[in-house]
Design an enzyme around this catalytic site. Sequence first.
Site, PDB file in Angstrom:
ATOM      1  N   ASP A   1     -11.773 -10.440  -0.982  1.00 13.71           N
ATOM      2  CA  ASP A   1     -12.901 -10.909  -0.347  1.00 13.71           C
ATOM      3  C   ASP A   1     -13.990  -9.851  -1.005  1.00 13.71           C
ATOM      4  O   ASP A   1     -13.477  -8.870  -1.556  1.00 13.71           O
ATOM      5  CB  ASP A   1     -13.118 -10.611   1.125  1.00 13.71           C
TER       6      ASP A   1
ATOM      7  N   GLU B   1       0.712  -1.138  -0.060  1.00  5.62           N
ATOM      8  CA  GLU B   1      -0.083   0.124  -0.022  1.00  5.62           C
ATOM      9  C   GLU B   1       0.919   1.101   0.000  1.00  5.62           C
ATOM     10  O   GLU B   1       0.711   2.206   0.811  1.00  5.62           O
ATOM     11  CB  GLU B   1      -0.965  -0.071   1.269  1.00  5.62           C
TER      12      GLU B   1
ATOM     13  N   HIS C   1     -10.037  -6.368  -2.347  1.00  5.87           N
ATOM     14  CA  HIS C   1     -10.925  -6.285  -1.384  1.00  5.87           C
ATOM     15  C   HIS C   1     -12.086  -5.616  -2.202  1.00  5.87           C
ATOM     16  O   HIS C   1     -12.091  -4.308  -2.182  1.00  5.87           O
ATOM     17  CB  HIS C   1     -10.506  -5.507  -0.363  1.00  5.87           C
TER      18      HIS C   1
ATOM     19  N   ASN D   1       2.444  -4.888  -3.438  1.00  4.36           N
ATOM     20  CA  ASN D   1       0.958  -5.151  -3.207  1.00  4.36           C
ATOM     21  C   ASN D   1      -0.155  -3.967  -2.755  1.00  4.36           C
ATOM     22  O   ASN D   1       0.635  -3.307  -1.981  1.00  4.36           O
ATOM     23  CB  ASN D   1       0.913  -6.249  -1.713  1.00  4.36           C
TER      24      ASN D   1
ATOM     25  N   GLU E   1      -5.767 -11.054  -1.455  1.00  3.98           N
ATOM     26  CA  GLU E   1      -6.739 -10.758  -0.278  1.00  3.98           C
ATOM     27  C   GLU E   1      -8.105 -10.789  -0.646  1.00  3.98           C
ATOM     28  O   GLU E   1      -8.527  -9.919  -0.248  1.00  3.98           O
ATOM     29  CB  GLU E   1      -6.158  -9.458   0.455  1.00  3.98           C
TER      30      GLU E   1
END
Length: 359
Positions: free
Chosen positions: A278, A170, A247, A211, A276
């Site tokens: 979801d 990030e 996400h 990432n 990651e």
Amino acid sequence: MNVFRMPVSVAVLGATLMITGAVAQPASAHPGPGPGPVPLRTLAAGTGVRVGTAVDMAALADDTTYRTTTAREFNSVTAENAMKWESVEPTRGTYDWRQADDLVRFARAHGQAVRGHTLVWHNQLPGWLTAGVADGSIGAQELRGILRDHITKEVKRYKGRIYQWDVVNEVFEDDGSLRDSIWLRELGPSYIEDAFRWAHAADPRAKLFLNDYNVEGVNAKSTAYYDLAKRLRAKKIPVQGFGIQGHLAIQYGFPGQVAENLARFEKLGMQTAFTEVDVRMILPVDDTKLATQAAYFRGLLDACVQARRCTSFTAWGFSDKYSWVPGVFDGQGAATLMDEGFARKPAFTALGEGLAAGA
Ligand code: XIL
């Protein structure tokens, strides 16, 4: 706070459903945690893509269903928190590797690969570090040494046991500018290439990743990563992968140009990964939302399976019982593959179908 917001895109839902052809099944189609359909990891075996999950170490220790499901369904695991700096060095110079070691041991026992997450981030830093920088007792030169030692120690400890490391996490804002953090403020932008050099020196065979979130499609942020990756690789800095967190939220639409985005990084000679994934929704849950969620999971999976060098697809947890979403996004949840009772949701079925189709 909602830093994970993507612009709402109209008509995308219909398109996604059409493109992916994901068919919603009632959650009761495969009830319960028991051995139901073929495990995801078995279906993934023929695709060249590892299927993974983030692991909550407390749940792994205390919840038998959680543990058996982790082992049965996935062939890649990521520590949800156990490898973050605040976890491994809570007090300066005092390390606690127990949970991280436990995960690496669990993975080895179950034939799973391990993604390392994460070496340099602005969140979940130990208090002694942020306080020391804030009060000036840790200056820039010392901070650089502290970062080098942290990366070197952690990567060396798991040398040969971690196939992919999220080296920097990030580091860009959504507009493509470098994120304001203690790293940028104190060390300047070169901290990024230093981090990759130090990680590579500690384990030359691990694949080293950038990432971030909100970088699924082509946009200002993913383009900033593309430009950075190109620049670093031209300088022979060892950066080998682009990690897309994934996400998503159904109320913001499915991102555009995901395949194009993966392809441009792969053209640079890099691997890609969904790290990651979801897909949250505004509660309460209903069948339409679950069907949309399934289509979104399937949309990202299909992009990975169809890409040339997309190596892993990791869900950020697999049961709503342990998801981070409700604690962070007000009124939202139900973001994972199984409900709180470990019943497989349509998204779980959609992943299985996508893996089977990609084999
Ligand atoms: C989250 C974990 O899931 C939570 O348990 C923790 O409290 C905060 O961090 N992007 C990342 C992950 O890279 O490390 C974050 O994980 C979720 C967002």
